[in-house]
Design a protein around this motif. Structure first.
Motif, PDB file in Angstrom:
ATOM      1  N   PHE A   1       0.846  -1.187   0.000  1.00  0.00           N
ATOM      2  CA  PHE A   1       0.000   0.000   0.000  1.00  0.00           C
ATOM      3  C   PHE A   1       0.883   1.238   0.000  1.00  0.00           C
ATOM      4  CE2 PHE A   1      -2.423  -3.290   2.116  1.00  0.00           C
ATOM      5  CZ  PHE A   1      -3.714  -3.111   1.659  1.00  0.00           C
ATOM      6  N   TYR A   2       0.332   2.387  -0.450  1.00  0.00           N
ATOM      7  CA  TYR A   2       1.033   3.655  -0.294  1.00  0.00           C
ATOM      8  C   TYR A   2       0.060   4.727   0.155  1.00  0.00           C
ATOM      9  CZ  TYR A   2      -0.695   5.686  -4.713  1.00  0.00           C
ATOM     10  OH  TYR A   2      -1.478   6.192  -5.707  1.00  0.00           O
ATOM     11  N   HIS A   3       0.620   5.757   0.794  1.00  0.00           N
ATOM     12  CA  HIS A   3      -0.159   6.912   1.254  1.00  0.00           C
ATOM     13  C   HIS A   3       0.656   8.148   0.935  1.00  0.00           C
ATOM     14  CE1 HIS A   3      -2.560   9.585   3.699  1.00  0.00           C
ATOM     15  NE2 HIS A   3      -1.486   9.915   4.384  1.00  0.00           N
ATOM     16  N   GLU A   4       0.088   9.067   0.177  1.00  0.00           N
ATOM     17  CA  GLU A   4       0.787  10.306  -0.178  1.00  0.00           C
ATOM     18  C   GLU A   4       0.713  11.311   0.959  1.00  0.00           C
ATOM     19  OE1 GLU A   4       0.683  11.774  -4.333  1.00  0.00           O
ATOM     20  OE2 GLU A   4      -1.130  10.551  -4.386  1.00  0.00           O
ATOM     21  N   SER A   5       1.748  12.156   1.053  1.00  0.00           N
ATOM     22  CA  SER A   5       1.793  13.175   2.087  1.00  0.00           C
ATOM     23  C   SER A   5       2.690  14.318   1.638  1.00  0.00           C
ATOM     24  CB  SER A   5       2.331  12.576   3.386  1.00  0.00           C
ATOM     25  OG  SER A   5       2.389  13.546   4.395  1.00  0.00           O
ATOM     26  N   ASP A   6       2.373  15.526   2.108  1.00  0.00           N
ATOM     27  CA  ASP A   6       3.219  16.690   1.826  1.00  0.00           C
ATOM     28  C   ASP A   6       4.253  16.924   2.918  1.00  0.00           C
ATOM     29  OD1 ASP A   6       2.238  17.510  -0.672  1.00  0.00           O
ATOM     30  OD2 ASP A   6       0.478  18.389   0.272  1.00  0.00           O
TER      31      ASP A   6
ATOM     32  N   VAL B   1      -1.531  -1.115  -3.879  1.00  0.00           N
ATOM     33  CA  VAL B   1      -0.771  -1.154  -5.134  1.00  0.00           C
ATOM     34  C   VAL B   1      -0.909  -2.525  -5.766  1.00  0.00           C
ATOM     35  CG1 VAL B   1       1.524  -0.932  -6.174  1.00  0.00           C
ATOM     36  CG2 VAL B   1       0.880   0.520  -4.241  1.00  0.00           C
ATOM     37  N   ASP B   2      -0.648  -3.581  -4.977  1.00  0.00           N
ATOM     38  CA  ASP B   2      -0.666  -4.930  -5.528  1.00  0.00           C
ATOM     39  C   ASP B   2      -0.508  -5.939  -4.402  1.00  0.00           C
ATOM     40  OD1 ASP B   2      -0.719  -6.976  -7.389  1.00  0.00           O
ATOM     41  OD2 ASP B   2       1.083  -6.336  -8.454  1.00  0.00           O
ATOM     42  N   THR B   3      -0.776  -7.192  -4.729  1.00  0.00           N
ATOM     43  CA  THR B   3      -0.473  -8.308  -3.846  1.00  0.00           C
ATOM     44  C   THR B   3       0.753  -8.994  -4.412  1.00  0.00           C
ATOM     45  OG1 THR B   3      -2.788  -8.599  -3.245  1.00  0.00           O
ATOM     46  CG2 THR B   3      -1.328 -10.486  -2.901  1.00  0.00           C
ATOM     47  N   VAL B   4       1.750  -9.198  -3.584  1.00  0.00           N
ATOM     48  CA  VAL B   4       2.998  -9.814  -4.014  1.00  0.00           C
ATOM     49  C   VAL B   4       3.046 -11.218  -3.437  1.00  0.00           C
ATOM     50  CG1 VAL B   4       5.515  -9.665  -3.963  1.00  0.00           C
ATOM     51  CG2 VAL B   4       4.139  -7.575  -4.080  1.00  0.00           C
ATOM     52  N   ALA B   5       3.191 -12.193  -4.305  1.00  0.00           N
ATOM     53  CA  ALA B   5       3.250 -13.592  -3.887  1.00  0.00           C
ATOM     54  C   ALA B   5       4.633 -14.156  -4.188  1.00  0.00           C
ATOM     55  CB  ALA B   5       2.194 -14.409  -4.617  1.00  0.00           C
ATOM     56  N   ALA B   6       5.167 -14.915  -3.246  1.00  0.00           N
ATOM     57  CA  ALA B   6       6.448 -15.581  -3.476  1.00  0.00           C
ATOM     58  C   ALA B   6       6.227 -16.706  -4.473  1.00  0.00           C
ATOM     59  CB  ALA B   6       6.995 -16.123  -2.171  1.00  0.00           C
TER      60      ALA B   6
ATOM     61  N   THR C   1       8.297  -5.646 -10.134  1.00  0.00           N
ATOM     62  CA  THR C   1       8.316  -4.196 -10.256  1.00  0.00           C
ATOM     63  C   THR C   1       6.901  -3.679 -10.058  1.00  0.00           C
ATOM     64  OG1 THR C   1      10.152  -4.313 -11.819  1.00  0.00           O
ATOM     65  CG2 THR C   1       8.860  -2.271 -11.787  1.00  0.00           C
ATOM     66  N   LEU C   2       6.763  -2.732  -9.134  1.00  0.00           N
ATOM     67  CA  LEU C   2       5.461  -2.136  -8.858  1.00  0.00           C
ATOM     68  C   LEU C   2       5.489  -0.662  -9.255  1.00  0.00           C
ATOM     69  CD1 LEU C   2       4.866  -3.624  -5.303  1.00  0.00           C
ATOM     70  CD2 LEU C   2       4.040  -4.495  -7.481  1.00  0.00           C
ATOM     71  N   ARG C   3       4.392  -0.189  -9.794  1.00  0.00           N
ATOM     72  CA  ARG C   3       4.288   1.211 -10.184  1.00  0.00           C
ATOM     73  C   ARG C   3       3.265   1.899  -9.293  1.00  0.00           C
ATOM     74  NH1 ARG C   3       7.424   1.644 -14.430  1.00  0.00           N
ATOM     75  NH2 ARG C   3       7.637  -0.091 -15.858  1.00  0.00           N
TER      76      ARG C   3
ATOM     77  N   TYR D   1       4.365   7.231   1.832  1.00  0.00           N
ATOM     78  CA  TYR D   1       4.711   6.161   2.758  1.00  0.00           C
ATOM     79  C   TYR D   1       4.314   4.847   2.114  1.00  0.00           C
ATOM     80  CZ  TYR D   1       4.887   9.784   6.357  1.00  0.00           C
ATOM     81  OH  TYR D   1       5.185  10.892   7.093  1.00  0.00           O
ATOM     82  N   LEU D   2       5.144   3.832   2.302  1.00  0.00           N
ATOM     83  CA  LEU D   2       4.819   2.474   1.858  1.00  0.00           C
ATOM     84  C   LEU D   2       4.465   1.625   3.059  1.00  0.00           C
ATOM     85  CD1 LEU D   2       7.550   1.604  -0.787  1.00  0.00           C
ATOM     86  CD2 LEU D   2       5.150   2.066  -1.188  1.00  0.00           C
ATOM     87  N   ALA D   3       3.495   0.758   2.874  1.00  0.00           N
ATOM     88  CA  ALA D   3       3.118  -0.154   3.954  1.00  0.00           C
ATOM     89  C   ALA D   3       2.858  -1.522   3.352  1.00  0.00           C
ATOM     90  CB  ALA D   3       1.862   0.340   4.650  1.00  0.00           C
TER      91      ALA D   3
END
Length: 96
Positions: A32-37, A56-61, A82-84, A94-96
């Protein structure tokens, strides 16, 4: 002269074999991401939930890799994805 008695030893825990770090790991997780100033995030804000974060996406091994002997690079194939993000409109995120 009398010698002081040694303190009692703590109880022994059962030994687990192999240690968790030695086992291969296969995890699936969401990004997930959250934008901030401004850099204002705390443990409570923004809330750790899907809204205000954007999934953003689900990442599976796809492959298992085992730790290399001596702490080197893992043996076997390495998972890469690669995630965009975006479009981004704020100064940072922020990434979570």
């Amino acid at each position: 002269p009398a010698m002081a008695a040694a303190p009692p030893l703590p109880p022994r825990r059962p030994r687990r074999s192999p240690p968790p770090a030695a086992r291969p790991c296969k995890e699936t997780f969401n990004v997930f991401y959250h934008e901030s100033d401004a850099d204002t995030a705390t443990a409570l804000a923004p809330p750790w939930m899907e809204n205000p974060y954007v999934k953003v996406d689900t990442v599976a091994a796809e492959h298992l890799s085992r730790p290399a002997a001596g702490g080197g690079r893992p043996a076997g194939r390495v998972n890469r994805k690669t995630l965009r993000l975006g479009p981004l409109a704020r100064a940072g995120f922020y990434l979570a």
